[in-house]
Scaffold this motif. Sequence first.
Motif, PDB file in Angstrom:
ATOM      1  N   LYS A  72     -12.096 -75.374   1.274  1.00  0.00           N
ATOM      2  CA  LYS A  72     -11.631 -74.088   0.737  1.00  0.00           C
ATOM      3  C   LYS A  72     -12.513 -72.952   1.257  1.00  0.00           C
ATOM      4  CE  LYS A  72      -9.515 -75.849  -3.466  1.00  0.00           C
ATOM      5  NZ  LYS A  72      -9.616 -76.003  -4.910  1.00  0.00           N
ATOM      6  N   LYS A  73     -13.831 -73.174   1.246  1.00  0.00           N
ATOM      7  CA  LYS A  73     -14.752 -72.160   1.771  1.00  0.00           C
ATOM      8  C   LYS A  73     -14.505 -71.942   3.258  1.00  0.00           C
ATOM      9  CE  LYS A  73     -18.623 -72.887  -1.399  1.00  0.00           C
ATOM     10  NZ  LYS A  73     -20.031 -73.299  -1.512  1.00  0.00           N
ATOM     11  N   ASP A  87     -11.705 -72.372   4.911  1.00  0.00           N
ATOM     12  CA  ASP A  87     -10.468 -71.609   5.065  1.00  0.00           C
ATOM     13  C   ASP A  87     -10.695 -70.117   4.833  1.00  0.00           C
ATOM     14  OD1 ASP A  87      -9.180 -73.980   5.592  1.00  0.00           O
ATOM     15  OD2 ASP A  87      -8.206 -74.128   3.626  1.00  0.00           O
ATOM     16  N   GLU A  88     -11.454 -69.794   3.787  1.00  0.00           N
ATOM     17  CA  GLU A  88     -11.740 -68.389   3.485  1.00  0.00           C
ATOM     18  C   GLU A  88     -12.516 -67.730   4.628  1.00  0.00           C
ATOM     19  OE1 GLU A  88     -13.791 -68.191  -0.256  1.00  0.00           O
ATOM     20  OE2 GLU A  88     -12.175 -69.246  -1.301  1.00  0.00           O
ATOM     21  N   ILE A  89     -13.498 -68.436   5.146  1.00  0.00           N
ATOM     22  CA  ILE A  89     -14.324 -67.887   6.228  1.00  0.00           C
ATOM     23  C   ILE A  89     -13.499 -67.702   7.491  1.00  0.00           C
ATOM     24  CG2 ILE A  89     -16.250 -68.427   7.788  1.00  0.00           C
ATOM     25  CD1 ILE A  89     -17.600 -69.728   5.283  1.00  0.00           C
ATOM     26  N   LYS A 124     -10.240 -67.301   7.729  1.00  0.00           N
ATOM     27  CA  LYS A 124      -9.307 -66.189   7.522  1.00  0.00           C
ATOM     28  C   LYS A 124      -9.992 -64.851   7.736  1.00  0.00           C
ATOM     29  CE  LYS A 124      -6.220 -68.474   4.252  1.00  0.00           C
ATOM     30  NZ  LYS A 124      -5.792 -68.586   2.855  1.00  0.00           N
ATOM     31  N   GLU A 125     -11.216 -64.725   7.211  1.00  0.00           N
ATOM     32  CA  GLU A 125     -11.949 -63.467   7.380  1.00  0.00           C
ATOM     33  C   GLU A 125     -12.312 -63.243   8.841  1.00  0.00           C
ATOM     34  OE1 GLU A 125     -15.790 -61.027   5.609  1.00  0.00           O
ATOM     35  OE2 GLU A 125     -15.174 -62.895   4.647  1.00  0.00           O
TER      36      GLU A 125
END
Length: 128
Positions: A91-92, A94-96, A98-99
């Motif tokens: 999850k982390k 994916d967030e990174i 995406k950013e």
Amino acid sequence: MIQLNYRDSKPIYEQIKDGLKRLVITGAIATDEKLPSVRELASQLAINPNTIAKAFRELEQEGYIYTITGRGSFAADRKDISAGRNDELLKKFDEIVKELLFLSEDKEQLKERIEVLAKGGGKDDSDR
């Protein structure tokens, strides 16, 4: 073993936790190898034993170490680290990603970076 940066905004217990986690992940601390006791490590680093105990508790919750009462704490085997930790890290990730894509990072460079990491390279941010 562990380097502490007192000017870092990250709490000391997290620095200790991250340092020990890195040592377990890289194999510098082998599976089932005994870690220094809370008191030993607190003495070596000249910090409060409660700080070390908090880092050990969190590492144990995440599955990186295990404790045997009266014997100490030991590095866990990779297969014993909880599967839930994989989900949390993905999850982390994916967030990174995406950013990074939002900030116009090249997809191919991200793929290459993953390949380098998979081959054991990219030990620190200076590889960039």
